[in-house]
Design a protein around this motif. Structure first.
Motif, PDB file in Angstrom:
ATOM      1  N   LYS A  52       6.990   6.680  -7.586  1.00 32.26           N
ATOM      2  CA  LYS A  52       6.807   7.584  -8.706  1.00 32.26           C
ATOM      3  C   LYS A  52       7.079   6.847 -10.004  1.00 32.26           C
ATOM      4  O   LYS A  52       8.067   6.112 -10.116  1.00 32.26           O
ATOM      5  CB  LYS A  52       7.743   8.781  -8.577  1.00 32.26           C
ATOM      6  N   GLN A  86       2.325   1.768  -3.477  1.00 33.93           N
ATOM      7  CA  GLN A  86       1.332   2.275  -4.420  1.00 33.93           C
ATOM      8  C   GLN A  86       1.050   3.758  -4.209  1.00 33.93           C
ATOM      9  O   GLN A  86       0.796   4.495  -5.153  1.00 33.93           O
ATOM     10  CB  GLN A  86       0.042   1.463  -4.314  1.00 33.93           C
ATOM     11  N   GLU A  87       1.138   4.202  -2.969  1.00 37.96           N
ATOM     12  CA  GLU A  87       0.878   5.611  -2.667  1.00 37.96           C
ATOM     13  C   GLU A  87       2.089   6.507  -2.903  1.00 37.96           C
ATOM     14  O   GLU A  87       1.939   7.699  -3.155  1.00 37.96           O
ATOM     15  CB  GLU A  87       0.417   5.752  -1.216  1.00 37.96           C
ATOM     16  N   ASN A  88       3.305   5.949  -2.814  1.00 37.25           N
ATOM     17  CA  ASN A  88       4.507   6.797  -2.822  1.00 37.25           C
ATOM     18  C   ASN A  88       5.476   6.575  -3.974  1.00 37.25           C
ATOM     19  O   ASN A  88       6.334   7.429  -4.207  1.00 37.25           O
ATOM     20  CB  ASN A  88       5.252   6.608  -1.503  1.00 37.25           C
ATOM     21  N   LYS A  97       0.838  -1.199   0.000  1.00 40.98           N
ATOM     22  CA  LYS A  97       0.000   0.000   0.000  1.00 40.98           C
ATOM     23  C   LYS A  97       0.876   1.255   0.000  1.00 40.98           C
ATOM     24  O   LYS A  97       0.614   2.208  -0.733  1.00 40.98           O
ATOM     25  CB  LYS A  97      -0.922  -0.010   1.215  1.00 40.98           C
ATOM     26  N   TYR A  98       1.931   1.249   0.814  1.00 43.15           N
ATOM     27  CA  TYR A  98       2.873   2.365   0.876  1.00 43.15           C
ATOM     28  C   TYR A  98       3.503   2.616  -0.491  1.00 43.15           C
ATOM     29  O   TYR A  98       3.595   3.752  -0.950  1.00 43.15           O
ATOM     30  CB  TYR A  98       3.945   2.063   1.929  1.00 43.15           C
TER      31      TYR A  98
END
Length: 44
Positions: A42, A38-40, A35-36
């Motif tokens: 680039k 996918q969110e962070n 999840k981390y």
């Protein structure tokens, strides 16, 4: 397309997770790390 996280660049998201998760294993579960990422991560 490549993915970059914490200054490291990988050709696929799966390779990024496989390579970097051991560094985060003590801090978070694999599901939380995915999840981390996918969110962070680039895309380049």
């Amino acid at each position: 397309m490549a993915y970059k996280l914490d200054g490291a660049k990988f050709p696929t998201l799966e390779e990024l997770i496989a390579a970097l998760y051991p560094l985060y294993a003590e801090k978070m579960s694999e599901a939380d790390f995915k999840k981390y990422v996918q969110e962070n991560a680039k895309q380049e």
